[in-house]
Scaffold this motif. Structure first.
Motif, PDB file in Angstrom:
ATOM      1  N   TRP A   1      -2.788  -0.756  19.768  1.00 18.63           N
ATOM      2  CA  TRP A   1      -3.101  -0.835  18.344  1.00 18.63           C
ATOM      3  C   TRP A   1      -1.940  -1.392  17.518  1.00 18.63           C
ATOM      4  CZ3 TRP A   1      -5.739   4.624  17.490  1.00 18.63           C
ATOM      5  CH2 TRP A   1      -6.972   4.621  18.139  1.00 18.63           C
ATOM      6  N   ALA A   2      -0.725  -0.962  17.824  1.00 14.32           N
ATOM      7  CA  ALA A   2       0.424  -1.411  17.034  1.00 14.32           C
ATOM      8  C   ALA A   2       0.626  -2.916  17.147  1.00 14.32           C
ATOM      9  CB  ALA A   2       1.691  -0.674  17.467  1.00 14.32           C
ATOM     10  N   THR A   3       0.277  -3.489  18.299  1.00 13.44           N
ATOM     11  CA  THR A   3       0.386  -4.941  18.498  1.00 13.44           C
ATOM     12  C   THR A   3      -0.785  -5.674  17.852  1.00 13.44           C
ATOM     13  OG1 THR A   3       1.543  -4.581  20.593  1.00 13.44           O
ATOM     14  CG2 THR A   3       0.592  -6.763  20.229  1.00 13.44           C
ATOM     15  N   LEU A   4      -1.979  -5.103  17.970  1.00 14.82           N
ATOM     16  CA  LEU A   4      -3.183  -5.753  17.433  1.00 14.82           C
ATOM     17  C   LEU A   4      -3.262  -5.640  15.911  1.00 14.82           C
ATOM     18  CD1 LEU A   4      -5.785  -4.512  20.071  1.00 14.82           C
ATOM     19  CD2 LEU A   4      -4.830  -6.814  19.862  1.00 14.82           C
ATOM     20  N   PHE A   5      -2.789  -4.524  15.370  1.00 13.55           N
ATOM     21  CA  PHE A   5      -2.901  -4.272  13.927  1.00 13.55           C
ATOM     22  C   PHE A   5      -1.529  -3.893  13.352  1.00 13.55           C
ATOM     23  CE2 PHE A   5      -6.773  -2.707  16.118  1.00 13.55           C
ATOM     24  CZ  PHE A   5      -7.681  -3.665  15.666  1.00 13.55           C
ATOM     25  N   PRO A   6      -0.560  -4.807  13.399  1.00 10.06           N
ATOM     26  CA  PRO A   6       0.817  -4.457  12.990  1.00 10.06           C
ATOM     27  C   PRO A   6       0.953  -4.111  11.518  1.00 10.06           C
ATOM     28  CG  PRO A   6       0.582  -6.826  13.328  1.00 10.06           C
ATOM     29  CD  PRO A   6      -0.673  -6.207  13.832  1.00 10.06           C
ATOM     30  N   ASP A   7       0.019  -4.576  10.685  1.00  7.65           N
ATOM     31  CA  ASP A   7       0.110  -4.265   9.253  1.00  7.65           C
ATOM     32  C   ASP A   7      -0.446  -2.883   8.931  1.00  7.65           C
ATOM     33  OD1 ASP A   7       1.173  -6.778   8.801  1.00  7.65           O
ATOM     34  OD2 ASP A   7      -0.776  -7.685   8.410  1.00  7.65           O
ATOM     35  N   VAL A   8      -1.117  -2.282   9.909  1.00  7.84           N
ATOM     36  CA  VAL A   8      -1.750  -0.978   9.686  1.00  7.84           C
ATOM     37  C   VAL A   8      -1.083   0.115  10.502  1.00  7.84           C
ATOM     38  CG1 VAL A   8      -3.914   0.317   9.859  1.00  7.84           C
ATOM     39  CG2 VAL A   8      -3.951  -2.103   9.195  1.00  7.84           C
ATOM     40  N   ILE A   9      -0.763  -0.174  11.739  1.00  4.28           N
ATOM     41  CA  ILE A   9      -0.205   0.821  12.646  1.00  4.28           C
ATOM     42  C   ILE A   9       1.309   0.825  12.532  1.00  4.28           C
ATOM     43  CG2 ILE A   9      -0.169   1.673  15.009  1.00  4.28           C
ATOM     44  CD1 ILE A   9      -2.960   1.487  13.751  1.00  4.28           C
ATOM     45  N   LEU A  10       1.839   1.864  11.895  1.00  5.37           N
ATOM     46  CA  LEU A  10       3.273   1.996  11.712  1.00  5.37           C
ATOM     47  C   LEU A  10       3.914   0.688  11.243  1.00  5.37           C
ATOM     48  CD1 LEU A  10       4.111   4.149  14.854  1.00  5.37           C
ATOM     49  CD2 LEU A  10       4.173   4.901  12.495  1.00  5.37           C
ATOM     50  N   PRO A  11       3.531   0.181  10.071  1.00  5.02           N
ATOM     51  CA  PRO A  11       4.048  -1.105   9.614  1.00  5.02           C
ATOM     52  C   PRO A  11       5.565  -1.116   9.412  1.00  5.02           C
ATOM     53  CG  PRO A  11       2.855   0.036   7.860  1.00  5.02           C
ATOM     54  CD  PRO A  11       2.582   0.793   9.120  1.00  5.02           C
ATOM     55  N   ASP A  12       6.134   0.039   9.038  1.00  2.00           N
ATOM     56  CA  ASP A  12       7.589   0.112   8.840  1.00  2.00           C
ATOM     57  C   ASP A  12       8.222   0.708  10.091  1.00  2.00           C
ATOM     58  OD1 ASP A  12      10.076   0.041   7.738  1.00  2.00           O
ATOM     59  OD2 ASP A  12       9.843   1.881   6.553  1.00  2.00           O
TER      60      ASP A  12
ATOM     61  N   THR B   1      -5.245  12.245  12.765  1.00  3.30           N
ATOM     62  CA  THR B   1      -4.111  11.859  11.929  1.00  3.30           C
ATOM     63  C   THR B   1      -4.020  10.338  11.854  1.00  3.30           C
ATOM     64  OG1 THR B   1      -2.571  11.993  13.803  1.00  3.30           O
ATOM     65  CG2 THR B   1      -2.836  13.963  12.425  1.00  3.30           C
ATOM     66  N   SER B   2      -3.543   9.849  10.739  1.00  9.00           N
ATOM     67  CA  SER B   2      -3.538   8.413  10.492  1.00  9.00           C
ATOM     68  C   SER B   2      -2.634   7.675  11.475  1.00  9.00           C
ATOM     69  CB  SER B   2      -3.059   8.138   9.066  1.00  9.00           C
ATOM     70  OG  SER B   2      -2.909   6.748   8.862  1.00  9.00           O
ATOM     71  N   PRO B   3      -3.128   6.596  12.082  1.00  2.91           N
ATOM     72  CA  PRO B   3      -2.287   5.789  12.970  1.00  2.91           C
ATOM     73  C   PRO B   3      -1.150   5.067  12.244  1.00  2.91           C
ATOM     74  CG  PRO B   3      -4.609   5.420  13.431  1.00  2.91           C
ATOM     75  CD  PRO B   3      -4.539   6.172  12.139  1.00  2.91           C
ATOM     76  N   SER B   4      -1.115   5.166  10.923  1.00 10.10           N
ATOM     77  CA  SER B   4       0.013   4.591  10.191  1.00 10.10           C
ATOM     78  C   SER B   4       1.254   5.472  10.312  1.00 10.10           C
ATOM     79  CB  SER B   4      -0.342   4.401   8.710  1.00 10.10           C
ATOM     80  OG  SER B   4      -0.569   5.657   8.083  1.00 10.10           O
ATOM     81  N   ARG B   5       1.062   6.688  10.878  1.00  8.01           N
ATOM     82  CA  ARG B   5       2.197   7.573  11.149  1.00  8.01           C
ATOM     83  C   ARG B   5       2.270   7.836  12.655  1.00  8.01           C
ATOM     84  NH1 ARG B   5      -0.686  10.801   7.801  1.00  8.01           N
ATOM     85  NH2 ARG B   5      -0.544  12.571   9.233  1.00  8.01           N
ATOM     86  N   GLN B   6       3.318   8.530  13.070  1.00  5.64           N
ATOM     87  CA  GLN B   6       3.448   8.881  14.482  1.00  5.64           C
ATOM     88  C   GLN B   6       2.359   9.869  14.874  1.00  5.64           C
ATOM     89  OE1 GLN B   6       5.185   7.154  16.286  1.00  5.64           O
ATOM     90  NE2 GLN B   6       7.132   6.580  15.354  1.00  5.64           N
ATOM     91  N   GLY B   7       1.939   9.781  16.159  1.00  7.57           N
ATOM     92  CA  GLY B   7       0.848  10.604  16.645  1.00  7.57           C
ATOM     93  C   GLY B   7       1.269  11.987  17.097  1.00  7.57           C
ATOM     94  N   ASN B   8       0.498  12.559  18.027  1.00  5.61           N
ATOM     95  CA  ASN B   8       0.583  13.992  18.285  1.00  5.61           C
ATOM     96  C   ASN B   8       0.932  14.373  19.718  1.00  5.61           C
ATOM     97  OD1 ASN B   8      -0.431  14.814  15.516  1.00  5.61           O
ATOM     98  ND2 ASN B   8      -2.120  13.529  16.221  1.00  5.61           N
TER      99      ASN B   8
END
Length: 330
Positions: free
Chosen positions: A54-65, A100-107
């Motif tokens: 996900w972080a590679t496919l959606f870099p603007d959404v998944i943990l952008p910073d 939990t939102s994938p824009s933050r670290q998971g669980n």
């Protein structure tokens, strides 16, 4: 919060090297009350197929910073709230489930962060593993049926729907919610075991993809008002044969328009791809229905956090029967 340790066991995935790293002493996350952060003691987390990409496919959404490209996987969670903001409707000691939102670290860590918009109380009649299997899959099915397909509960008119991979982690919830709404369900599966399962969950008709293609089925049993695709690819292409003109085609995998066959270019079909959104009210309703015994979930296997490699290998291998769950703490 005096008894909270300074460090926590944490599974980290490096998106650049595509390698796991198990850190036995990662810092415990520090909740920010101004952001509605709740500190959660994680019991279990359920994995989603493809989430490591996900972080590679959606870099603007998944943990952008996240310039280091380091992620903590596992976005379904069941656990106990350790601390909550003063204005929260949740309290320390509450047992919860969340996506939990994938824009933050998971669980995949002993302590994590959840927010009110993501959480609901855990069904008291389910185990921690069963509870963690609910949020992402059930919310995806709920939103596909009631929001994107616009089905009323109960349905305001007769509706017939086809669900691909109906025995999968999203499919089983679609079957149950559709049945609950009075929809006539056609379930696509690939085994006698799964045929039995989906019939028990409420399917009126079953299509075994190993013996009958969707195109062949459409000639005799279709078309239907709505098709829900949970597979993508060739299955999504074949779904176009099964949906009526002026019907609806919803995919949770890919944009249906990309897979529209040439002969159906003039077919008038509302078609959508969507990504599940957090909705605590919907999750609370699902949890309540599960607590009443009106819904059931399915867990494929449960792994200790130390056995994360086997858990992700099981998930990647395909043909899992329900969710793959990691037990993080006792």
């Amino acid at each position: 919060m005096d008894n909270i340790p300074a460090s926590t066991k944490t599974l980290i995935f490096d998106t650049k090297s595509e390698a796991f790293h198990f850190d036995p002493s990662s810092p415990v996350p520090n909740p920010d009350p101004t952001k509605d952060d709740h500190l959660i003691r994680v019991k279990t987390t359920a994995l989603c197929k493809g989430e490591l990409d996900w972080a590679t496919l959606f870099p603007d959404v998944i943990l952008p910073d996240n310039p280091e490209g380091l992620t903590v996987p596992g976005y379904d969670v069941a656990g106990t709230i350790i601390s909550a903001p003063p204005a929260s409707r949740f309290r320390a000691g509450d047992e919860i489930i969340a996506r939990t939102s994938p824009s933050r670290q998971g669980n995949c860590r002993e302590y994590s962060i959840g927010r009110s918009e993501e959480m609901a109380l855990k069904p008291s009649n389910l185990s921690w593993a069963e509870a963690a299997s609910i949020p992402v899959s059930a919310l995806t099915a709920w939103q596909a049926l009631f929001e994107h397909a616009g089905v009323h509960n109960p349905a305001s008119k007769p509706v017939k729907a086809l669900i691909t991979a109906a025995a999968g982690s999203v499919g089983i919830w679609l079957v149950q919610f559709a049945k609950m709404a009075g929809v006539e369900v056609v379930a696509q599966v690939g085994s006698a075991e799964n045929e039995k399962l989906v019939k028990e969950l409420g399917a009126a008709e079953v299509v075994n993809y190993k013996t009958t293609s969707l195109g062949d089925w459409a000639e005799s049993g279709g078309p239907v008002d709505i098709v829900f695709d949970t597979v993508g690819g060739k299955t999504l292409e074949d779904a176009w044969y099964c949906v009526k003109d002026h019907g609806i085609l919803i995919s949770v995998v890919d944009a249906p328009e990309k897979w529209r066959p040439e002969q159906f270019m003039s077919k008038d079909v509302k078609n959508e791809f969507f990504i599940v959104a957090n909705n605590s009210d919907q999750l609370a309703e699902i949890s309540s229905l599960a607590n009443e015994g009106l819904l059931s979930t399915r867990v494929d296997s449960v792994w200790d956090l130390n056995d994360y490699e086997e858990a992700f290998a099981k998930l990647a291998g395909g043909h899992v029967h329900g969710k793959v769950v990691i037990k993080v703490t006792e």
